[in-house]
Design a protein around this motif. Structure first.
Motif, short mmCIF file in Angstrom:
data_model
loop_
_atom_site.label_atom_id
_atom_site.label_comp_id
_atom_site.label_asym_id
_atom_site.label_seq_id
_atom_site.Cartn_x
_atom_site.Cartn_y
_atom_site.Cartn_z
N GLY A 155 0.83 -1.22 0.00
CA GLY A 155 0.00 0.00 0.00
C GLY A 155 0.85 1.25 0.00
N ASN B 163 -7.79 10.74 -0.76
CA ASN B 163 -7.26 9.87 0.30
C ASN B 163 -6.36 8.77 -0.27
N GLU B 164 -5.67 8.07 0.62
CA GLU B 164 -4.66 7.09 0.20
C GLU B 164 -5.27 5.92 -0.58
N LYS B 165 -6.52 5.57 -0.23
CA LYS B 165 -7.19 4.47 -0.92
C LYS B 165 -7.36 4.80 -2.41
N HIS B 166 -7.73 6.09 -2.66
CA HIS B 166 -7.91 6.52 -4.06
C HIS B 166 -6.58 6.54 -4.79
N GLN C 4 -4.02 4.64 -4.17
CA GLN C 4 -3.64 3.25 -4.42
C GLN C 4 -4.40 2.68 -5.62
#
Lengths: 177, 262
Positions: free
Chosen positions: A150, B2-5, B7
């Motif tokens: 990640g 955000n980090e999810k986007h 990734q």
């Protein structure tokens, strides 16, 4: 594995397969052909010396790039101790300002991208090179850099954004000259 | 963003995004949570990076590597078998043409002699078998002859047989039970004694006791039974004692033999 078991002729096969990806990696990291060749040689010397340390688990390319990365770090530290700095051949990369049209042609674009890439922080550049140029998966890069998948993905995206900004900045510089 | 986007976009760029991820990405772009313009710029740049020409190392790198590899091989001590093979190959390579030819000639001669000896050996064995077959035929024919001398010769021929032969056993037992000459029958007992380990011979000898009339043959059989330790013969001898009027010396002989056998 056969090299580990003492079959040194198999190291020749590994060299034929990996010397170019390794050279590309080093060249993109340091922009010096001679140093890059020295570092590739150094990787294979390390392979011979530490072949017992390869467990046989996981991708060989991952292990190889880990060795390559360490070789590059060692070289960089040595250069710093000697007071030398890695010089980037900016002349080669500089856009031909005498020909403004060239800024828009393909070759100029490529030079611009290379220059932007060289200005990127080393840790980000490393991830872009391993992912975009050497085709390693994020999971493999995470293994090499000893971090999470990640974290690598986030760094990759941010590196690309930064690279975009650097390209745009360099374009502005060129158009002002 | 955000980090999810982040990734998700990184996965999209490297081609590691699955169908569910792609749908999710489209939804985020459509909802404006991911800046579509920024996404397009990054995607375009990622594509353009692929157009940067790659550098190739010079020939010197390859030369240096293989030189190093050769030196490493030399530094590694080879195993004993490798040393042995190398030594043999070196010896062979040191042979001059006449020496090599001489060695080859010796090898060919040796091989020829070896094969001849082998052939001779097998031929001898074959001849020996043929001889025995012939003798067996002679034995059977001669035992049927009218002359006692010939029949005696025939019984003696059996002593030359190296292996037990069923036809010869049958012929000798037949002679023992039916030949009119006492001498021939005694010789037949002697001949059969040599094959005393054979069960067919042992059974035949025991059965022949009741058929014998001559005290000399009976005495000979009694000695043979003791020699062969044929305990099964004792009841047969006992029967002779009870049923026949034998000479005192034969009775004594049989009683002592039965005592030994029991």
């Amino acid at each position: 594995m056969k090299v580990k078991n003492g079959d040194l002729d198999k190291l020749g096969l590994l060299f034929e397969r990996y010397n170019r990806p390794l050279y590309r990696f080093f060249y993109r990291m340091c922009k010096d052909g001679q140093v890059s060749e020295d570092l590739v040689q150094s990787v294979f010397e390390r392979l011979l010396k530490y072949r017992e340390s390869y467990s046989g688990n996981g991708q060989f390319s991952t292990w190889l790039f880990s060795v390559a990365r360490n070789a590059h770090i060692d070289h960089y530290r040595k250069e710093q101790r000697n007071g030398d700095s890695i010089e980037i051949d900016e002349e080669r990369l500089e856009v031909d300002s005498d020909d403004p049209v060239a800024v828009h042609n393909k070759e100029a674009k490529q030079h611009l991208l290379e220059l932007a890439l060289d200005r990127l922080d080393e840790d980000k550049r490393e991830i872009v090179i391993l992912s975009r140029f050497e085709g390693l998966k994020y999971k493999e890069i995470a293994e090499i850099l000893d971090t999470t998948e990640g974290a690598i993905k986030v760094k990759m995206f941010r590196a690309m954004k930064e690279l975009r900004d650097l390209v745009n900045h360099l374009k502005d510089e060129c158009s002002y000259e | 963003m955000n980090e999810k986007h982040e990734q998700l976009i990184a996965d999209y760029l490297s081609g590691e995004l699955d169908d569910v991820g792609k749908t999710r990405l489209e939804e985020l772009i459509a909802s404006g949570e991911i800046d579509f313009m920024e996404f397009l710029e990054v995607e375009k740049l990622y594509e353009e990076l692929g157009a940067i020409p790659t550098q190739k190392p010079s020939e010197k790198l390859s030369n240096r590597f293989y030189l190093m590899l050769e030196e490493e091989k030399k530094s590694i001590k080879p195993g004993w078998w490798k040393v042995f093979i190398d030594k043999v190959l070196l010896e062979v390579s040191n042979l001059t043409a006449p020496k090599l030819a001489y060695a080859l000639v010796l090898l060919v001669i040796g091989g020829f002699i070896g094969s001849q000896i082998n052939n001779d050996q097998s031929e001898i064995e074959q001849l020996s078998q043929e001889m025995q077959s012939m003798k067996e035929m002679m034995l059977v024919n001669m035992l049927e002859g009218s002359s006692a001398a010939d029949r005696l010769k025939a019984v003696n021929i059996s002593s030359e047989f190296s292996t037990v032969d069923l036809d010869a056993i049958h012929a000798l037992l037949f002679t023992l039970n039916n030949d009119p000459s006492v001498n021939v029958r005694i010789q037949a007992v002697e001949a059969l004694k040599r094959w005393g380990d054979d069960e067919r011979v042992r059974r035949g000898l025991v059965r022949s006791i009741s058929t014998q009339e001559s005290p000399i043959v009976i005495t000979e059989l009694a000695d043979t039974m003791i020699e062969l330790e044929l305990k099964a013969s004792a009841p047969e001898f006992q029967k002779l004692l009870e049923e026949r009027e034998l000479d005192y010396s034969v009775q004594q002989k049989l009683e002592s033999s039965i005592a030994v056998l029991m």
